[in-house]
Write an enzyme that holds these catalytic residues in place. Structure first.
Site, short mmCIF file in Angstrom:
data_model
loop_
_atom_site.label_atom_id
_atom_site.label_comp_id
_atom_site.label_asym_id
_atom_site.label_seq_id
_atom_site.Cartn_x
_atom_site.Cartn_y
_atom_site.Cartn_z
N ASP A 257 0.83 -1.20 0.00
CA ASP A 257 0.00 0.00 0.00
C ASP A 257 0.87 1.26 0.00
O ASP A 257 1.70 1.45 0.89
CB ASP A 257 -0.91 -0.02 1.23
N GLU B 10 0.92 -0.79 -5.09
CA GLU B 10 -0.39 -0.13 -5.07
C GLU B 10 -0.14 1.37 -4.92
O GLU B 10 -0.17 1.91 -3.82
CB GLU B 10 -1.24 -0.69 -3.92
#
Length: 209
Positions: free
Chosen positions: A51, A80
């Protein structure tokens, strides 16, 4: 040493406090973080969706990916990161196996043609391995807020045929949940926003139930 990434904030985000990757004991910190990855690899995990890696030290990712894949070549790291194109390409060059793309916001025929021509014929074709998502755990694009089944089907088919790798945020996509968290936003209604019985109610709505 320099992080090589974007400026790092000292503020918490979603209850998560950022590590200081430039601490005096950065080697100790990096090794401890790698031990977490090694733990999950030991339990059979081979795909790691990272993330917002662009907000962490680039040197750390380069080291972690290299040392992990030296011992486990089948491990995949997905970046991501929805950020500036140059930063996304930098992450790919550091070693990320796959990368998020702007497919989520490319809707017209011309937009899709131009974007995938760039991905397939541009300089990034040598190192940038795109992974396209019609939606994500965070993002509910405007095109899907219509709630129309043909739109959901079309976006999924486009993702599956335009790229070798694609993904969906399954529960909301399968059920065509189309209401954003608030009017005018592109944010999904997240787990913490849902009342306690929501997950049970969603499960009973699945076709196989």
């Amino acid at each position: 040493m320099s992080s090589g990434g974007e400026p790092q904030s000292c503020e918490t985000s979603g209850g998560v406090y950022p590590f200081d990757f430039e601490t005096l004991d950065w080697r100790g910190l990096w090794n401890e973080l790698k031990s977490v990855v090694d733990f999950w690899i030991g339990h059979g995990v081979r795909i790691f969706r990272v993330d917002n890696p662009h907000t962490k030290a680039f040197a750390f990712w380069e080291w972690l990916i290299r040392t992990t894949q030296e011992a486990h070549p089948d491990v995949v790291y997905l970046a991501e990161a929805f950020t500036r194109p140059k930063v996304m390409h930098r992450l790919a060059k550091l070693g990320f196996s796959q990368s998020y793309t702007y497919f989520t916001w490319r809707n017209t025929k011309q937009e899709l043609t131009d974007y995938f021509t760039e991905l397939n014929l541009g300089p990034g074709r040598e190192y940038y391995r795109p992974n396209v998502w019609p939606n994500t755990p965070d993002i509910l694009p405007e095109t899907l807020q219509s709630g129309l089944r043909p739109m959901y089907a079309a976006r999924l088919i486009l993702a599956a045929t335009l790229s070798a790798n694609y993904g969906i945020y399954g529960p909301t996509y399968e059920l065509m949940e189309s209401a954003p968290r608030e009017p005018g936003s592109e944010h999904n209604v997240t787990d913490q926003d849902l009342p306690p019985d929501t997950h049970r109610n969603l499960a009973t709505r699945r076709p196989d139930n």
